[in-house]
Design a protein around this motif. Structure first.
Motif, PDB file in Angstrom:
ATOM      1  N   GLU A 648      10.966   5.390  -8.048  1.00 11.07           N
ATOM      2  CA  GLU A 648      10.143   6.112  -9.015  1.00 11.07           C
ATOM      3  C   GLU A 648       8.785   6.512  -8.413  1.00 11.07           C
ATOM      4  OE1 GLU A 648       9.696   3.765 -12.516  1.00 11.07           O
ATOM      5  OE2 GLU A 648      11.770   4.080 -13.198  1.00 11.07           O
ATOM      6  N   TRP A 649       8.170   5.584  -7.698  1.00 12.37           N
ATOM      7  CA  TRP A 649       6.814   5.805  -7.202  1.00 12.37           C
ATOM      8  C   TRP A 649       6.785   6.591  -5.900  1.00 12.37           C
ATOM      9  CZ3 TRP A 649       1.824   3.674  -8.615  1.00 12.37           C
ATOM     10  CH2 TRP A 649       1.808   3.078  -9.880  1.00 12.37           C
ATOM     11  N   LYS A 650       7.782   6.384  -5.068  1.00  2.66           N
ATOM     12  CA  LYS A 650       7.869   7.045  -3.759  1.00  2.66           C
ATOM     13  C   LYS A 650       6.552   6.892  -2.977  1.00  2.66           C
ATOM     14  CE  LYS A 650      11.537  10.145  -5.231  1.00  2.66           C
ATOM     15  NZ  LYS A 650      11.981  11.541  -5.416  1.00  2.66           N
ATOM     16  N   GLU A 651       5.986   7.998  -2.435  1.00  8.70           N
ATOM     17  CA  GLU A 651       4.796   7.903  -1.582  1.00  8.70           C
ATOM     18  C   GLU A 651       3.593   7.323  -2.311  1.00  8.70           C
ATOM     19  OE1 GLU A 651       6.449  10.674  -2.105  1.00  8.70           O
ATOM     20  OE2 GLU A 651       7.202  11.474  -0.187  1.00  8.70           O
ATOM     21  N   GLU A 652       3.525   7.530  -3.632  1.00 14.05           N
ATOM     22  CA  GLU A 652       2.335   7.111  -4.375  1.00 14.05           C
ATOM     23  C   GLU A 652       2.151   5.599  -4.358  1.00 14.05           C
ATOM     24  OE1 GLU A 652      -1.024   8.564  -5.714  1.00 14.05           O
ATOM     25  OE2 GLU A 652       0.719   9.884  -5.491  1.00 14.05           O
ATOM     26  N   LEU A 653       3.231   4.867  -4.136  1.00 12.69           N
ATOM     27  CA  LEU A 653       3.169   3.411  -4.106  1.00 12.69           C
ATOM     28  C   LEU A 653       2.240   2.923  -2.993  1.00 12.69           C
ATOM     29  CD1 LEU A 653       4.432   0.908  -5.518  1.00 12.69           C
ATOM     30  CD2 LEU A 653       6.163   0.895  -3.725  1.00 12.69           C
ATOM     31  N   ASN A 654       2.180   3.680  -1.867  1.00 10.34           N
ATOM     32  CA  ASN A 654       1.392   3.255  -0.711  1.00 10.34           C
ATOM     33  C   ASN A 654       0.179   4.139  -0.448  1.00 10.34           C
ATOM     34  OD1 ASN A 654       3.068   1.034   0.086  1.00 10.34           O
ATOM     35  ND2 ASN A 654       4.570   2.527   0.834  1.00 10.34           N
ATOM     36  N   ARG A 655      -0.172   4.951  -1.462  1.00 13.26           N
ATOM     37  CA  ARG A 655      -1.352   5.787  -1.324  1.00 13.26           C
ATOM     38  C   ARG A 655      -2.594   5.092  -1.891  1.00 13.26           C
ATOM     39  NH1 ARG A 655       1.253  11.614  -3.161  1.00 13.26           N
ATOM     40  NH2 ARG A 655       2.001  12.288  -1.110  1.00 13.26           N
ATOM     41  N   LEU A 656      -3.731   5.740  -1.675  1.00 11.35           N
ATOM     42  CA  LEU A 656      -5.020   5.180  -2.039  1.00 11.35           C
ATOM     43  C   LEU A 656      -5.099   4.752  -3.502  1.00 11.35           C
ATOM     44  CD1 LEU A 656      -8.069   4.658  -1.700  1.00 11.35           C
ATOM     45  CD2 LEU A 656      -8.433   7.126  -1.924  1.00 11.35           C
ATOM     46  N   GLY A 657      -4.532   5.551  -4.423  1.00  8.37           N
ATOM     47  CA  GLY A 657      -4.683   5.273  -5.846  1.00  8.37           C
ATOM     48  C   GLY A 657      -4.084   3.956  -6.283  1.00  8.37           C
ATOM     49  N   ASN A 658      -3.122   3.423  -5.523  1.00  7.44           N
ATOM     50  CA  ASN A 658      -2.446   2.179  -5.903  1.00  7.44           C
ATOM     51  C   ASN A 658      -2.926   0.989  -5.071  1.00  7.44           C
ATOM     52  OD1 ASN A 658      -0.443   0.831  -7.552  1.00  7.44           O
ATOM     53  ND2 ASN A 658       0.807   0.655  -5.694  1.00  7.44           N
ATOM     54  N   LEU A 659      -4.034   1.152  -4.339  1.00  2.95           N
ATOM     55  CA  LEU A 659      -4.548   0.080  -3.485  1.00  2.95           C
ATOM     56  C   LEU A 659      -5.965  -0.296  -3.890  1.00  2.95           C
ATOM     57  CD1 LEU A 659      -3.382   1.476  -0.015  1.00  2.95           C
ATOM     58  CD2 LEU A 659      -2.201  -0.203  -1.446  1.00  2.95           C
ATOM     59  N   VAL A 660      -6.287  -1.585  -3.767  1.00  2.00           N
ATOM     60  CA  VAL A 660      -7.616  -2.042  -4.144  1.00  2.00           C
ATOM     61  C   VAL A 660      -7.963  -3.298  -3.337  1.00  2.00           C
ATOM     62  CG1 VAL A 660      -6.899  -3.584  -6.031  1.00  2.00           C
ATOM     63  CG2 VAL A 660      -9.137  -2.428  -6.149  1.00  2.00           C
ATOM     64  N   LEU A 661      -9.261  -3.457  -3.081  1.00  2.00           N
ATOM     65  CA  LEU A 661      -9.751  -4.638  -2.378  1.00  2.00           C
ATOM     66  C   LEU A 661      -9.732  -5.837  -3.317  1.00  2.00           C
ATOM     67  CD1 LEU A 661     -11.233  -5.393   0.387  1.00  2.00           C
ATOM     68  CD2 LEU A 661     -13.364  -5.146  -0.926  1.00  2.00           C
ATOM     69  N   LEU A 662      -9.231  -6.976  -2.846  1.00  2.00           N
ATOM     70  CA  LEU A 662      -9.131  -8.168  -3.684  1.00  2.00           C
ATOM     71  C   LEU A 662      -9.291  -9.421  -2.829  1.00  2.00           C
ATOM     72  CD1 LEU A 662      -8.489  -9.274  -6.575  1.00  2.00           C
ATOM     73  CD2 LEU A 662      -6.086  -9.388  -5.862  1.00  2.00           C
ATOM     74  N   GLU A 663      -9.961 -10.435  -3.391  1.00  2.00           N
ATOM     75  CA  GLU A 663     -10.112 -11.694  -2.683  1.00  2.00           C
ATOM     76  C   GLU A 663      -8.746 -12.279  -2.335  1.00  2.00           C
ATOM     77  OE1 GLU A 663     -13.673 -11.559  -5.567  1.00  2.00           O
ATOM     78  OE2 GLU A 663     -11.626 -10.804  -5.460  1.00  2.00           O
ATOM     79  N   SER A 664      -8.624 -12.840  -1.167  1.00  2.00           N
ATOM     80  CA  SER A 664      -7.334 -13.360  -0.693  1.00  2.00           C
ATOM     81  C   SER A 664      -6.806 -14.471  -1.592  1.00  2.00           C
ATOM     82  CB  SER A 664      -7.475 -13.888   0.742  1.00  2.00           C
ATOM     83  OG  SER A 664      -7.830 -12.860   1.628  1.00  2.00           O
ATOM     84  N   ASN A 665      -7.694 -15.351  -2.045  1.00  2.00           N
ATOM     85  CA  ASN A 665      -7.222 -16.455  -2.888  1.00  2.00           C
ATOM     86  C   ASN A 665      -6.671 -15.950  -4.214  1.00  2.00           C
ATOM     87  OD1 ASN A 665      -9.932 -15.741  -3.605  1.00  2.00           O
ATOM     88  ND2 ASN A 665     -10.110 -17.632  -4.774  1.00  2.00           N
ATOM     89  N   LEU A 666      -7.279 -14.894  -4.790  1.00  2.00           N
ATOM     90  CA  LEU A 666      -6.761 -14.315  -6.034  1.00  2.00           C
ATOM     91  C   LEU A 666      -5.438 -13.609  -5.792  1.00  2.00           C
ATOM     92  CD1 LEU A 666     -10.040 -12.870  -7.623  1.00  2.00           C
ATOM     93  CD2 LEU A 666      -8.824 -14.973  -8.240  1.00  2.00           C
ATOM     94  N   ASN A 667      -5.334 -12.923  -4.670  1.00  2.00           N
ATOM     95  CA  ASN A 667      -4.091 -12.230  -4.352  1.00  2.00           C
ATOM     96  C   ASN A 667      -2.933 -13.214  -4.205  1.00  2.00           C
ATOM     97  OD1 ASN A 667      -2.505  -9.946  -3.755  1.00  2.00           O
ATOM     98  ND2 ASN A 667      -2.843 -10.201  -1.556  1.00  2.00           N
ATOM     99  N   ARG A 668      -3.220 -14.375  -3.569  1.00  2.00           N
ATOM    100  CA  ARG A 668      -2.165 -15.381  -3.414  1.00  2.00           C
ATOM    101  C   ARG A 668      -1.754 -15.981  -4.762  1.00  2.00           C
ATOM    102  NH1 ARG A 668      -5.102 -16.559   1.318  1.00  2.00           N
ATOM    103  NH2 ARG A 668      -6.327 -18.149   0.210  1.00  2.00           N
ATOM    104  N   SER A 669      -2.708 -16.129  -5.670  1.00  2.00           N
ATOM    105  CA  SER A 669      -2.367 -16.721  -6.972  1.00  2.00           C
ATOM    106  C   SER A 669      -1.527 -15.775  -7.826  1.00  2.00           C
ATOM    107  CB  SER A 669      -3.639 -17.123  -7.719  1.00  2.00           C
ATOM    108  OG  SER A 669      -4.397 -15.975  -8.062  1.00  2.00           O
ATOM    109  N   ILE A 670      -1.683 -14.463  -7.588  1.00  2.00           N
ATOM    110  CA  ILE A 670      -0.849 -13.491  -8.322  1.00  2.00           C
ATOM    111  C   ILE A 670       0.594 -13.599  -7.869  1.00  2.00           C
ATOM    112  CG2 ILE A 670      -0.391 -11.017  -8.636  1.00  2.00           C
ATOM    113  CD1 ILE A 670      -3.435 -10.580  -8.468  1.00  2.00           C
ATOM    114  N   ASN A 671       0.794 -13.680  -6.543  1.00  2.00           N
ATOM    115  CA  ASN A 671       2.126 -13.896  -5.969  1.00  2.00           C
ATOM    116  C   ASN A 671       3.161 -12.912  -6.512  1.00  2.00           C
ATOM    117  OD1 ASN A 671       3.937 -15.169  -4.261  1.00  2.00           O
ATOM    118  ND2 ASN A 671       4.530 -16.694  -5.813  1.00  2.00           N
ATOM    119  N   ASN A 672       2.773 -11.617  -6.566  1.00  2.00           N
ATOM    120  CA  ASN A 672       3.668 -10.536  -7.006  1.00  2.00           C
ATOM    121  C   ASN A 672       4.119 -10.660  -8.457  1.00  2.00           C
ATOM    122  OD1 ASN A 672       3.675  -9.083  -4.582  1.00  2.00           O
ATOM    123  ND2 ASN A 672       5.237 -10.426  -3.703  1.00  2.00           N
TER     124      ASN A 672
END
Length: 726
Positions: A648-672
């Motif tokens: 569904e997302w194709k290229e947009e999944l890996n483009r700028l609009g779907n990316l954001v800076l986040l603390e590593s510890n918070l990113n690990r707690s999300i765990n997808n």
């Protein structure tokens, strides 16, 4: 040319008994004479100038020829330092002295008529200058030829410490610094070898080519290239043993070693050590001289001798017979491999760096200091004190780091890397020199200027015609510019952030110091450092985002910018930078439509920039010094149906609009897990993340597309706004 030089004759016999002081002339690189106030007898020595020639005579024989490196002055004014034992010759008030580059004449030439072999006073003008000048140029050219030879031999300490040899610790060496650990290891090895009566091999020592100190060539002096610490320690040890055995230690020890380190203060310490050492009680008191490394080590060696050689059955005394045998053992059984290096200073040091066994390599900045000293003294004619003056720059940089470790600082290697760019800009060197690392650049530059190993691509610049290619003033000015920049980094958080951003681009290594270079060439003032750095950063963003690697076209542009920075008559430097930024506008617009998630430099640079633009008050530490990841807002590996998301997302999944800076510890707690994102986003310190907290639960492709366009417009407005120096 001949009319510009005078030739002067100086006698080398001293006092009423006619004692020869030729060895002092040759050893210290000078000439001197007494009775200077008697102009009728001595000639007008005040007319001697740097570059004049000298004929040194013994009686009626011309022994040596040389060139004045200074005019005559008093001993104190000359900044020449004799060891205390030799100072008796120049303690008279009526002595004048001149620095000189001297060579012994070949024996066959000592009676040639052109040198005027008739009885002369101690100082006078030589009548026929022209043939002497011609001979000097021939001799000087012969000695300056790029010859190279190594002489290797095994020598025992008795030969090294004979009265026929003197050693100089050159001005560029480190001070004597052996500590208790090295001393204990030495005495342990000597004790073991003494018991077994086995020879002791003390490694390789390296000397310069010898300087002959008498007409027969029997007396010599050497510069110590490698081995200062060991030779000095054995000298101290021999003096201590002489005192312990009741011997008045040999006069030769007082003149065998001379150190030029630390503007004469090291020699003053060595003289003080010799002066204080007269009895066993003196040895015991030497440790009180806390400023004097020679005295401290003498006391420690005395203690170690007591520890390892005392008779445990007789109240810890050391039999005098044992001490005499130990002293004799050391002189006859300590052996070195001695390497005499017949080459100029730069090549000699390169050989040292190849063969030294101390484990202490000469770094780029160490080699630069010594080669700079070699260049300034031999090519530009500066005196030896130039080494101390450049050392002051090194010391000021070290002091800043030591005294204020918490503050922004720079290294001598940083300064030299920038100096490379300054020299490229000043002399119009090509882009090949621009791409070199500063280690290779200076190795080739000095190899060419000193003609030790000329680099063919540099020969076309005719460096030999430029006697001020490398100057102390340039290094001092760069040091001042770096200090201004570091102080601003400490005071100005925005300037600090912009400097970080420069390194986050693909071209940081080429331009990180351009603001300092612009300040050096006075194209900007200190108040414009921030604006210049920001304008430069804007140039680098589009090519860093568009291409996945460094591109030659961009490097060529950065090289051209360097040359334009150095041009005082060029256009306003901010106008120049803005023109280059406009050139890359199309690249930026295309770059923001690309998939960037798989390229760390791309995604990290753009997400950091977006956060900075969203939150200009953010600190440098928050932005760069804590662990961060680049987070997919819509999970790349969605737990429910990853394939459906990718389709569904194709290229947009890996483009700028779907990316954001986040603390590593918070990113690990999300765990997808998408349902954890809102809570974690609200905990983040980053405003670009916080802004997504309310909409992340309903996040979709359209929202990502809209965000990409908004962020692209925001970055474009920032990058392509016209920067000025105000």
């Amino acid at each position: 040319m001949c009319s510009e030089k005078n030739v002067w004759k100086v006698g080398s016999n001293w006092g009423n008994n006619g004692e020869s002081i030729l060895h002092l002339f040759l050893n210290y690189g000078c000439v001197f004479f007494g009775g200077a106030s008697d102009n009728a007898k001595k000639g007008d020595w005040r007319k001697v100038k740097k570059g004049d020639l000298l004929i040194i005579t013994e009686g009626e024989t011309s022994i040596a020829i040389g060139e004045c490196l200074s005019s005559f002055s008093s001993y104190e004014e000359s900044k020449i330092h004799f060891c205390s034992n030799d100072r008796k010759y120049i303690n008279e008030n009526d002595v004048v002295i001149c620095k000189a580059n001297l060579f012994l004449l070949p024996e066959k030439n000592r009676f040639l008529a052109k040198y005027g072999n008739d009885t002369q006073e101690h100082f006078c003008r030589h009548a026929n200058a022209a043939p002497v000048i011609e001979s000097w140029m021939e001799l000087k050219n012969e000695n300056s030829k790029n010859s190279f030879k190594l002489d290797c031999k095994t020598e025992y300490l008795s030969k090294l410490f004979s009265g026929e040899v003197r050693y100089h610790v050159p001005i560029y060496q480190r001070p004597y610094s052996w500590g208790n650990g090295e001393l204990r290891s030495l005495i342990e090895n000597l004790s073991d070898a003494f018991k077994k009566q086995e020879p002791v091999f003390m490694g390789t020592i390296q000397f310069s080519a010898p300087v002959l100190l008498d007409p027969d060539g029997k007396k010599r002096s050497y510069d110590i290239i490698d081995g200062q610490q060991r030779l000095t320690t054995f000298l101290i040890l021999q003096c201590v043993l002489d005192v312990l055995t009741g011997n008045d230690f040999n006069k030769k020890f007082k003149t065998i070693l001379y150190t030029h380190v630390n503007r004469g203060s090291a020699q003053e310490d060595l003289d003080e050590f010799f002066s204080d050492l007269k009895s066993v009680k003196d040895v015991e008191r030497l440790g009180e001289k806390t400023h004097n490394k020679y005295s401290q080590n003498a006391k420690e060696l005395y203690r170690l001798i007591e520890e390892f050689f005392s008779n445990k059955d007789e109240y810890d005394s050391i039999p005098k017979d044992t001490l005499n045998k130990l002293s004799n053992f050391i002189t006859k059984n300590i052996q070195f491999i001695v390497i005499e290096t017949h080459a100029n200073l730069s090549k000699t040091l390169k050989i040292f760096d190849t063969i030294n066994t101390t484990g202490l390599d000469l770094g780029t900045s160490d080699l630069f200091k010594i080669r700079f000293y070699d260049y300034r003294t031999h090519i530009c004619g500066d005196d030896d004190d130039i080494f101390n003056r450049i050392s002051e720059i090194y010391q000021s940089i070290d002091n800043r780091k030591r005294d204020h470790p918490e503050k922004p600082s720079f290294s001598m290697d940083d300064l030299l890397s920038t100096y490379q760019r300054v020299l490229i800009a000043k002399n119009g060197l090509d882009s090949e020199a621009y791409r070199m690392g500063h280690q290779i650049f200076f190795e080739r530059l000095f190899g060419t200027t000193l003609q030790t190993n000329p680099y063919k691509e540099f020969n076309k610049y005719k460096f030999s015609l430029n006697k001020n290619l490398l100057t102390l003033d340039d290094l001092r000015k760069l040091n001042a510019c770096y200090t201004i920049s570091c102080n601003l980094i400490e005071e100005n958080e925005t300037y600090k952030i912009l400097n970080h951003f420069i390194w986050k681009t693909r071209y940081g290594k080429f331009v990180h110091d351009y603001a300092i270079i612009a300040l050096f060439f006075e194209r900007i003032i200190p108040q414009q450092l921030q604006n210049f750095t920001e304008t430069l950063f804007k140039i680098l963003i589009p090519p860093s985002l568009f291409w996945a690697k460094q591109v030659n076209m961009v490097i060529k542009d950065l090289y051209d910018i360097l040359l334009r920075i150095s041009s005082p008559s060029g256009a306003d430097i901010f106008f120049v930078l803005n023109e280059y930024t406009k050139k890359y506008r199309d690249l930026f617009e295309k770059a923001c439509d690309q998939e960037i998630a798989g390229y760390n430099t791309w995604k990290r640079l753009v997400c950091l920039l977006c956060e900075y633009l969203q939150n200009p008050e953010i600190s440098s530490a928050q932005l760069f010094n804590q662990g961060t990841d680049i987070e997919h807002i819509q999970c790349f590996t969605d737990q429910e149906d990853p394939e459906k998301i990718k389709n569904e997302w194709k290229e947009e999944l890996n483009r700028l609009g779907n990316l954001v800076l986040l603390e590593s510890n918070l990113n690990r707690s999300i765990n997808n897990k998408h349902n954890k994102k809102e809570e974690c986003y609200r905990q983040s310190v980053y405003k670009t993340v916080q802004a997504l907290a309310d909409c992340v639960s309903s996040w979709n492709k359209e929202a990502a597309e809209n965000r990409r366009r908004e962020l692209t417009d925001k970055m474009a407005a920032y990058i392509f706004s016209t920067g000025t120096g105000h």
